[in-house]
Design a protein around this motif. Structure first.
Motif, PDB file in Angstrom:
ATOM      1  N   GLU A  84      -1.896 -24.237  13.919  1.00 49.34           N
ATOM      2  CA  GLU A  84      -1.342 -23.989  15.248  1.00 49.34           C
ATOM      3  C   GLU A  84      -1.661 -22.553  15.660  1.00 49.34           C
ATOM      4  N   LEU A  85      -1.603 -22.298  16.973  1.00 46.74           N
ATOM      5  CA  LEU A  85      -1.801 -20.930  17.440  1.00 46.74           C
ATOM      6  C   LEU A  85      -0.730 -20.029  16.843  1.00 46.74           C
ATOM      7  N   GLN A  86      -1.106 -18.818  16.474  1.00 47.67           N
ATOM      8  CA  GLN A  86      -0.200 -17.873  15.831  1.00 47.67           C
ATOM      9  C   GLN A  86       0.216 -16.769  16.803  1.00 47.67           C
ATOM     10  N   ARG A  87       1.511 -16.471  16.796  1.00 50.83           N
ATOM     11  CA  ARG A  87       2.036 -15.355  17.569  1.00 50.83           C
ATOM     12  C   ARG A  87       1.819 -14.071  16.754  1.00 50.83           C
ATOM     13  N   CYS A  88       1.189 -13.082  17.356  1.00 44.75           N
ATOM     14  CA  CYS A  88       0.855 -11.857  16.635  1.00 44.75           C
ATOM     15  C   CYS A  88       1.160 -10.661  17.526  1.00 44.75           C
ATOM     16  N   SER A  89       1.845  -9.671  16.985  1.00 47.49           N
ATOM     17  CA  SER A  89       2.161  -8.489  17.785  1.00 47.49           C
ATOM     18  C   SER A  89       0.874  -7.766  18.163  1.00 47.49           C
ATOM     19  N   LEU A  90       0.871  -7.135  19.314  1.00 47.96           N
ATOM     20  CA  LEU A  90      -0.304  -6.381  19.736  1.00 47.96           C
ATOM     21  C   LEU A  90      -0.581  -5.217  18.790  1.00 47.96           C
ATOM     22  N   ALA A  91       0.476  -4.670  18.170  1.00 50.37           N
ATOM     23  CA  ALA A  91       0.285  -3.580  17.213  1.00 50.37           C
ATOM     24  C   ALA A  91      -0.469  -4.068  15.981  1.00 50.37           C
ATOM     25  N   SER A  92      -0.065  -5.230  15.457  1.00 51.24           N
ATOM     26  CA  SER A  92      -0.761  -5.806  14.307  1.00 51.24           C
ATOM     27  C   SER A  92      -2.204  -6.142  14.663  1.00 51.24           C
ATOM     28  N   LEU A  93      -2.396  -6.703  15.829  1.00 52.95           N
ATOM     29  CA  LEU A  93      -3.735  -7.079  16.268  1.00 52.95           C
ATOM     30  C   LEU A  93      -4.633  -5.849  16.411  1.00 52.95           C
ATOM     31  N   ALA A  94      -4.084  -4.782  16.973  1.00 48.20           N
ATOM     32  CA  ALA A  94      -4.860  -3.555  17.139  1.00 48.20           C
ATOM     33  C   ALA A  94      -5.259  -2.975  15.783  1.00 48.20           C
ATOM     34  N   ALA A  95      -4.340  -2.989  14.815  1.00 49.85           N
ATOM     35  CA  ALA A  95      -4.655  -2.480  13.476  1.00 49.85           C
ATOM     36  C   ALA A  95      -5.727  -3.337  12.811  1.00 49.85           C
ATOM     37  N   ALA A  96      -5.644  -4.647  12.996  1.00 48.18           N
ATOM     38  CA  ALA A  96      -6.614  -5.552  12.387  1.00 48.18           C
ATOM     39  C   ALA A  96      -7.996  -5.389  12.999  1.00 48.18           C
ATOM     40  N   ARG A  97      -8.041  -5.004  14.272  1.00 46.69           N
ATOM     41  CA  ARG A  97      -9.328  -4.884  14.971  1.00 46.69           C
ATOM     42  C   ARG A  97      -9.958  -3.497  14.808  1.00 46.69           C
ATOM     43  N   ASN A  98      -9.224  -2.580  14.189  1.00 42.95           N
ATOM     44  CA  ASN A  98      -9.758  -1.231  13.991  1.00 42.95           C
ATOM     45  C   ASN A  98      -9.559  -0.796  12.542  1.00 42.95           C
ATOM     46  N   SER A  99      -9.895  -1.710  11.620  1.00 46.70           N
ATOM     47  CA  SER A  99      -9.671  -1.465  10.201  1.00 46.70           C
ATOM     48  C   SER A  99     -10.866  -0.782   9.562  1.00 46.70           C
ATOM     49  N   GLN A 100     -10.588   0.013   8.540  1.00 49.17           N
ATOM     50  CA  GLN A 100     -11.627   0.671   7.755  1.00 49.17           C
ATOM     51  C   GLN A 100     -11.841  -0.039   6.420  1.00 49.17           C
ATOM     52  N   GLY A 101     -11.336  -1.257   6.283  1.00 55.70           N
ATOM     53  CA  GLY A 101     -11.382  -1.973   5.014  1.00 55.70           C
ATOM     54  C   GLY A 101     -12.743  -2.524   4.662  1.00 55.70           C
ATOM     55  N   PHE A 102     -12.776  -3.399   3.650  1.00 56.05           N
ATOM     56  CA  PHE A 102     -14.015  -4.008   3.153  1.00 56.05           C
ATOM     57  C   PHE A 102     -14.471  -5.114   4.093  1.00 56.05           C
ATOM     58  N   PRO A 103     -15.776  -5.240   4.378  1.00 52.83           N
ATOM     59  CA  PRO A 103     -16.880  -4.421   3.849  1.00 52.83           C
ATOM     60  C   PRO A 103     -17.242  -3.226   4.724  1.00 52.83           C
ATOM     61  N   GLY A 104     -16.412  -2.908   5.730  1.00 50.18           N
ATOM     62  CA  GLY A 104     -16.680  -1.747   6.569  1.00 50.18           C
ATOM     63  C   GLY A 104     -15.899  -1.825   7.867  1.00 50.18           C
ATOM     64  N   PRO A 105     -15.866  -0.741   8.637  1.00 55.04           N
ATOM     65  CA  PRO A 105     -15.103  -0.712   9.893  1.00 55.04           C
ATOM     66  C   PRO A 105     -15.523  -1.829  10.843  1.00 55.04           C
ATOM     67  N   ASN A 106     -14.542  -2.412  11.552  1.00 54.32           N
ATOM     68  CA  ASN A 106     -14.889  -3.465  12.519  1.00 54.32           C
ATOM     69  C   ASN A 106     -14.815  -3.002  13.974  1.00 54.32           C
ATOM     70  N   ALA A 107     -14.278  -1.823  14.240  1.00 54.66           N
ATOM     71  CA  ALA A 107     -14.435  -1.121  15.524  1.00 54.66           C
ATOM     72  C   ALA A 107     -14.183  -1.991  16.757  1.00 54.66           C
ATOM     73  N   HIS A 108     -13.091  -2.762  16.714  1.00 51.95           N
ATOM     74  CA  HIS A 108     -12.713  -3.582  17.877  1.00 51.95           C
ATOM     75  C   HIS A 108     -13.859  -4.485  18.354  1.00 51.95           C
ATOM     76  N   THR A 109     -14.688  -4.946  17.421  1.00 54.20           N
ATOM     77  CA  THR A 109     -15.843  -5.770  17.803  1.00 54.20           C
ATOM     78  C   THR A 109     -15.389  -7.031  18.535  1.00 54.20           C
ATOM     79  N   THR A 110     -16.003  -7.248  19.692  1.00 55.10           N
ATOM     80  CA  THR A 110     -15.641  -8.336  20.596  1.00 55.10           C
ATOM     81  C   THR A 110     -16.904  -9.083  21.004  1.00 55.10           C
ATOM     82  N   PHE A 111     -16.854 -10.413  20.938  1.00 59.40           N
ATOM     83  CA  PHE A 111     -18.005 -11.253  21.275  1.00 59.40           C
ATOM     84  C   PHE A 111     -17.814 -11.822  22.684  1.00 59.40           C
TER      85      PHE A 111
END
Length: 342
Positions: A148-175
């Motif tokens: 089902e669709l998941q409710r996610c806070s904008l703060a969590s989403l922002a952190a997930a989209r600008n992570s420095q984790g493995f295998p490298g930064p994702n820099a808010h990449t948007t398709f």
């Protein structure tokens, strides 16, 4: 907005499958499968790395880094991939697309997505942001791991989209896909996708950004040869290597079989659509590959290295046979696809 979402074996192909259905895009025979979405992106690939000192001391992945981009190319869909260090700019892209009625695919680190509650980091996880609510500071997300669709806070989403984790930064990449009103001739798309899949395996394809290792058929052969020597190579770390291998084959969003079952479904679906026996023969090889990878994963999960020796030894030959079967179809069918493109 209403959005068709289904559990899927892999994040990227699951997201693309949902988006195709949302935009009512198929080849006239009904909703396209996740395997079809994976295959149209020529996701088939392979990467093997040995990383002593880490847990686990190996890394194995069965797809390329460019599937989501290649999907657009093979279907003739315009795509702009945007990245930024600015969270305001990155969220602005998503808002603009959603406000225009277009759910948007982005990269997000699983370790930062609050609804997943995992510790492992993966900045290349793909999700679709379907809607948002500024007042409540939440978004609704389609994730292949949830039905089902998941409710996610904008703060969590922002952190997930600008992570420095493995295998490298994702820099808010948007398709940003420019979705068409209809898909073109499936033979043209199939020819382009199969040709790319062959190239991935012969030339290696694009490995994950920031990684090194053996790719494609060379990677398969190196892995199969190295597996025999793992007890000596890793010593006391062998159990960690085996546990990691089991996860990488069946549990790490791989469709359950190192992505080979997804590719087999693509070949079978295209064989039905194009009425070609050669693609059916290729699909049968990838079905056998799927079972062989799963057998190896079962041995690894039980920490029985010896039990996986036969499966590991069989992989290189089967992978070469799968590529050869796709090459044969291209030799037989590429001419008609070229004519269709012209």
């Amino acid at each position: 907005m209403p959005f068709p979402h289904h559990l899927a074996g892999h994040c990227g192909s699951g997201a693309l499958c949902d988006l195709l259905e949302f935009h009512h895009l198929d080849f006239g025979a009904g909703v396209l499968s996740e395997g079809m979405a994976f295959g149209l992106g020529a996701g088939l690939g392979f990467l093997y790395m040995e990383i002593p000192g880490f847990t686990p001391p190996v890394y194995v992945v069965g797809r390329t880094a460019d599937m989501e981009r290649d999907f657009a190319e093979h279907l003739g869909i315009a795509l702009e991939v945007r990245s930024t260090a600015d969270p305001v700019e990155g969220w602005g892209w998503v808002r603009e697309e959603i406000d225009a009625g277009r759910p948007t695919m982005v990269l997000a680190d699983i370790a930062e997505l609050e609804y997943l509650r995992v510790r492992m980091t993966n900045t290349r996880h793909v999700i679709v942001i379907v809607d948002y609510d500024d007042a409540d500071q939440v978004a609704w997300v389609a994730d292949n791991d949830r039905d089902e669709l998941q409710r996610c806070s904008l703060a969590s989403l922002a952190a997930a989209r600008n992570s420095q984790g493995f295998p490298g930064p994702n820099a808010h990449t948007t398709f940003i896909y420019d979705w068409p009103d209809a898909l073109d001739d499936p033979r043209v798309a199939a020819s382009a996708a199969v040709r790319r899949a062959v190239s991935n395996m012969l030339g290696g394809g694009a490995a994950l950004a920031g990684t090194s290792g053996a790719t494609g058929l060379v990677g398969i052969e190196r892995f199969a040869a190295a597996y025999r020597d793992w007890p000596v190579m890793f010593g006391e770390a062998l159990p960690q290597a085996l546990m990691g291998l089991g996860v990488f084959i069946v549990k790490a969003g791989t469709g359950g079989a190192m992505f080979r079952s997804l590719h087999a479904r693509f070949l079978n679906d295209m064989a039905d659509l194009l009425e070609t026996r050669q693609l059916r023969r290729a699909a049968a090889i990838y079905d056998e590959l799927s079972a062989t990878w799963v057998a190896l994963a079962d041995a690894a999960a039980s920490l029985d290295h010896a039990a996986g020796l036969d499966a590991a030894a069989a992989l290189a030959g089967l992978e070469r046979s799968g590529v050869a079967a796709m090459q044969q179809w291209l030799a037989e069918g590429a001419g008609s696809a070229t004519m269709a493109r012209g």
